[in-house]
Enzyme design. Structure first.
Site, PDB file in Angstrom:
ATOM      1  N   HIS A   1      -7.942  10.194 -31.670  1.00  0.00           N
ATOM      2  CA  HIS A   1      -9.202   9.557 -32.028  1.00  0.00           C
ATOM      3  C   HIS A   1     -10.323  10.574 -32.217  1.00  0.00           C
ATOM      4  O   HIS A   1     -11.410  10.231 -32.735  1.00  0.00           O
ATOM      5  CB  HIS A   1      -9.608   8.541 -30.942  1.00  0.00           C
ATOM      6  CG  HIS A   1     -10.371   7.381 -31.476  1.00  0.00           C
ATOM      7  ND1 HIS A   1     -10.947   7.377 -32.725  1.00  0.00           N
ATOM      8  CD2 HIS A   1     -10.687   6.163 -30.937  1.00  0.00           C
ATOM      9  CE1 HIS A   1     -11.554   6.235 -32.942  1.00  0.00           C
ATOM     10  NE2 HIS A   1     -11.422   5.466 -31.864  1.00  0.00           N
TER      11      HIS A   1
ATOM     12  N   ASP B   1     -10.401   7.974 -37.265  1.00  0.00           N
ATOM     13  CA  ASP B   1     -11.125   6.772 -36.850  1.00  0.00           C
ATOM     14  C   ASP B   1     -10.207   5.557 -36.917  1.00  0.00           C
ATOM     15  O   ASP B   1      -9.152   5.576 -37.568  1.00  0.00           O
ATOM     16  CB  ASP B   1     -12.351   6.551 -37.747  1.00  0.00           C
ATOM     17  CG  ASP B   1     -13.373   7.672 -37.604  1.00  0.00           C
ATOM     18  OD1 ASP B   1     -13.423   8.265 -36.505  1.00  0.00           O
ATOM     19  OD2 ASP B   1     -14.096   7.959 -38.576  1.00  0.00           O
TER      20      ASP B   1
END
Length: 447
Positions: free
Chosen positions: A418, A422
């Site tokens: 992450h 995204d």
């Protein structure tokens, strides 16, 4: 004319006499006979000239020596790849064992693979220069091999089998007087009984490990398993891992496989599986979502985007999990992918994977469905940024156009870093894989 003939016969007689005397010392000294042009010269004798057509025997001297076939050679550790510096030795042979040419003597376990060291020639292992489990580097001497020798361990067995091949002599008729005398030598069976008793007595020593079920057996972790554990822990510590899920209807891909599998096998000499569809779908999705194919360089704090797609395919082996790489997948079709996967799988099963086969990789696919897995969350293979987890195909009721139907369904999971990827990009990426697998015609339309 007569004097010339006498000279020739006299010289020829001396040559034959000299050859007879030099028969036993031919290896140490030369006979004093040599020719110069058309002249035959013998020591302490006047030269006699002949015409060019005269046939005079020549005596050639040579020397012989004993051929040394039992040479001792020192076998060294083969050179490693650039990313590997050392390894641990696991011996397959011991001192005194006979080996044939190219027979594996030991294996060197590295962080990524195992390197087999074969015997350069047939012979006997004379000395092991590194203990079992010892660390070696490229060029380190491993063992000494005596070429052409025969193991002493094999000689007694051959000699012991020879008397067994001789048929036993016919029994002699028993004598009344010899019967009492034949009873005392019955002592040897007692020795055999003691040996059998000792063997049986040694067996219960290992019984508590299995019968009681509370034994322990400690085995040292090999380098590959240690490296796998280290990398997985690094992934948990470094990456901000998050997993998203989806499900794939496998009806169309199963129908396509059923219809074309025979023709595909006939043309390409390889079976059509489901793995090629997911690999090709992943390459198509990675080209549309370059962030999933990128990586963070923690040293320079930069994001590295790749213009190529190298997909690592996780393969379980007895020694641990390996991830050989399929390179330039964006240029491959289904047949190329299936052939490459089959070749890499064969190498992995035969323990022939080289470090170069596992270096690199921009994305990983792990197929737990071959073991019956229904659901799971894969762990990222660093330094990559994402991994796709495939699972088993199971019939489940699903809603299609407002009706309930039973379809072959597969859960898929995408674990991503992450820090770089995204949620929108990850979900879009996984939906693209779902769309391509459910309808492979999307690839033809480049959609």
């Amino acid at each position: 004319m007569l004097s010339r003939s006498r000279c020739a016969y006299r010289t020829l007689g001396r040559c034959l006499s000299a050859a007879s005397q030099a028969k036993n010392v031919l290896l140490r000294q030369s006979v004093s006979v040599f020719t110069v042009g058309s002249q035959l010269i013998y020591r302490n004798s006047p030269p006699c000239e002949f015409g060019s057509s005269a046939n005079i025997p020549h005596i050639r001297c040579f020397k012989t020596s004993i051929v040394h076939t039992e040479d001792v050679v020192t076998v060294k550790t083969p050179a490693f790849a650039e990313s590997v510096s050392e390894g641990d030795v696991r011996w397959e042979k011991a001192v005194g064992d006979s080996v044939t040419e190219d027979e594996v003597v030991c294996e060197i376990e590295t962080d990524k693979t195992s390197v087999q060291v074969p015997a350069p020639a047939a012979g006997v292992i004379e000395e092991l220069l590194v203990p079992d489990g010892g660390k070696v580097e490229g060029g380190t001497p491993l063992f000494k091999l005596r070429k052409g020798a025969v193991s002493a361990k094999a000689a007694p067995s051959t000699a012991a089998e020879a008397p067994a091949a001789v048929p036993p002599p016919p029994p002699s008729p028993p004598l009344p007087a010899a019967a009492p005398a034949a009873r005392p030598p019955v002592a040897p069976p007692a020795a055999q009984a003691k040996q059998v008793y000792a063997t049986k007595a040694a067996a219960p020593a290992a019984a508590p490990l299995t019968s009681a079920g509370r034994g322990e057996n400690r085995v040292k972790m090999n380098r590959m398993r240690l490296r796998i554990a280290q990398r997985l822990k690094e992934a948990q510590t470094t990456c901000a891992m998050l997993t998203t899920f989806n499900e794939v209807d496998m009806s169309n891909i199963q129908d396509m496989r059923t219809i074309h599998k025979d023709a595909f096998l006939k043309k390409h000499n390889i079976k059509l599986g489901f793995m090629s569809a997911f690999v090709r779908a992943a390459a198509h999705a990675l080209s549309e979502q370059p962030a999933v194919n990128a990586v963070i360089d923690d040293t320079t704090k930069e994001i590295v985007y790749r213009d190529y797609v190298d997909i690592s395919v996780a393969v379980a082996t007895p020694k641990g999990l390996v991830v050989p790489v399929i390179r330039n997948v964006e240029t491959m079709n289904f047949a190329d992918i299936e052939k490459t996967i089959n070749a890499l799988g064969e190498k992995a099963r035969n323990n022939e994977l080289a470090v170069e086969d596992m270096d690199g990789g921009t994305f990983t696919i792990s197929n737990g469905g071959v073991f019956g897995s229904m659901f799971g969350t894969p762990i990222i293979n660093p330094p990559q940024s994402a991994i796709l987890g495939m699972h088993g195909i199971f019939d489940r009721p699903v809603a299609i156009d407002g009706e309930v139907a039973v379809r072959p369904m597969m859960y898929v999971a995408l674990t991503y870093d992450h820090r770089l990827v995204d949620g929108r990009e990850a979900v879009t990426f996984l939906r693209k894989i779902k769309a391509v697998v459910e309808d492979p015609r999307v690839l033809l339309l480049d959609m």
